[in-house]
Write an enzyme that holds these catalytic residues in place. Structure first.
Site, short mmCIF file in Angstrom:
data_model
loop_
_atom_site.label_atom_id
_atom_site.label_comp_id
_atom_site.label_asym_id
_atom_site.label_seq_id
_atom_site.Cartn_x
_atom_site.Cartn_y
_atom_site.Cartn_z
N GLY A 138 0.93 -5.33 0.52
CA GLY A 138 -0.89 -5.44 -0.65
C GLY A 138 -0.28 -5.53 -2.11
N GLY B 139 0.90 -1.50 0.19
CA GLY B 139 -0.05 0.23 -0.18
C GLY B 139 0.65 1.18 0.18
#
Length: 330
Positions: free
Chosen positions: A120, A71
């Protein structure tokens, strides 16, 4: 304000091929970190592809030397002092929604992971039908080192690894190479990076020339480019019995105690690294991960993502710990 902080233009490329689509992460300068708009664009397009009868395959790849480090925390750090914690929680909700879409995707997906994949980045690639790794691939879930805990469904996919290897990975943030990923089935095929372009062309030719392309046929094509790779003798994977003994403990304290009390003759490098990592990580992050992975073994992916989202919201709100803010800003 939040929208401007998270804004990324043209950082994901959606490319049409005859019989399929390519989704290409295109933010190499920021290591293909997943920003808010990137997540929204991927979700919208992938949802469309899933319902399109002309799409027989989706290829996920990235430009640059890194697949995705996870992320976009830099954007999160910028927005947190200026907005309510729920703004960042909205980002995580979108991430987890995308992860669930990919985990339940109805079309064959090929993830080409040529470089580091973390956090992520793992979440968007780990559920692909085929997960191609190369000599450049490095896998890790290091969230506890930044005051969080392994999420994006880690309590689901890490809990499915052999023995207690998932606990070892999440609690220590250890890195795996391509051979190690294949050994624990995080990857499906090893293809040298120099052959990736030829592999893509072969897959494109396959889906373009067939009305109904089956997984077995795709696998045959990929196998033509795949090679066998061996795990290094010093890899922790060769010590699974010892890992199971230490990381089966009921608490983080018990696990750390077991590692520190190992006889000197088995004090190998990976053990020293595991102890050092756990001692420097967020204690609450480690505890939450240990609980979620243990519960995750009996949950489905949807339940795991829901639990992780509740936990991450508490981290952002600061109701259980301020580790995330202290680890990232100090």
């Amino acid at each position: 304000m939040a929208h401007s902080m998270f804004s990324q233009a043209d950082q994901v490329i959606f490319q049409d091929i005859l019989g399929g689509r390519k989704v290409i992460l295109n933010a190499p300068k920021k290591l293909n970190a997943l920003g808010y708009e990137m997540i929204l664009q991927m979700f919208e397009n992938l949802q469309t592809y899933e319902m399109d009868p002309t799409v027989k395959i989706v290829v996920l790849k990235a430009y640059g030397k890194v697949f995705s480090v996870g992320g976009d925390l830099v954007a999160a750090w910028k927005i947190i002092p200026l907005a309510h914690w729920s703004v960042v929680a909205t980002y995580y909700r979108k991430v987890f929604t995308l992860d669930y879409l990919l985990a339940t995707y109805k079309k064959p997906m090929v993830a080409i992971i040529d470089g580091a994949v973390m956090g992520g980045g793992v979440g968007i690639s780990i559920h692909s039908t085929f997960r191609i790794v190369t000599e450049n691939t490095i896998f890790a879930m290091p969230e506890a080192s930044i005051g969080l805990f392994p999420d994006v469904g880690a309590s689901y996919f890490l809990s499915r690894l052999p023995g207690f290897f998932g606990e070892y990975m999440g609690l220590t943030g250890t890195r795996l190479d391509a051979a190690e990923m294949l050994a624990v089935k995080l990857g499906t095929h090893f293809v040298p990076s120099q052959k990736l372009q030829s592999l893509e062309k072969a897959l494109e030719k396959l889906v373009a020339s067939s009305n109904a392309t089956c997984l077995a046929t795709m696998s045959i094509v990929i196998n033509k480019f795949a090679q066998e790779v061996k795990v290094k003798p010093t890899s922790p994977i060769s010590r699974l019995e010892l890992i199971n003994k230490c990381f089966s403990g009921d608490s983080c304290e018990e696990i750390l105690f077991s590692l520190e009390r190992l006889p000197m003759e088995v004090k190998e490098k990976w053990i020293h690294n595991a102890i050092t990592s756990m001692k420097s990580a967020s204690p609450i992050g480690l505890k939450i991960f240990l609980r979620t992975i243990r519960e995750g073994r009996s949950k489905n992916i949807k339940q795991c993502l829901e639990t992780e989202y509740i936990a991450i919201s508490h981290f952002l709100r600061g109701t259980v710990s301020n580790d995330f803010y202290e680890f990232t800003w100090n």
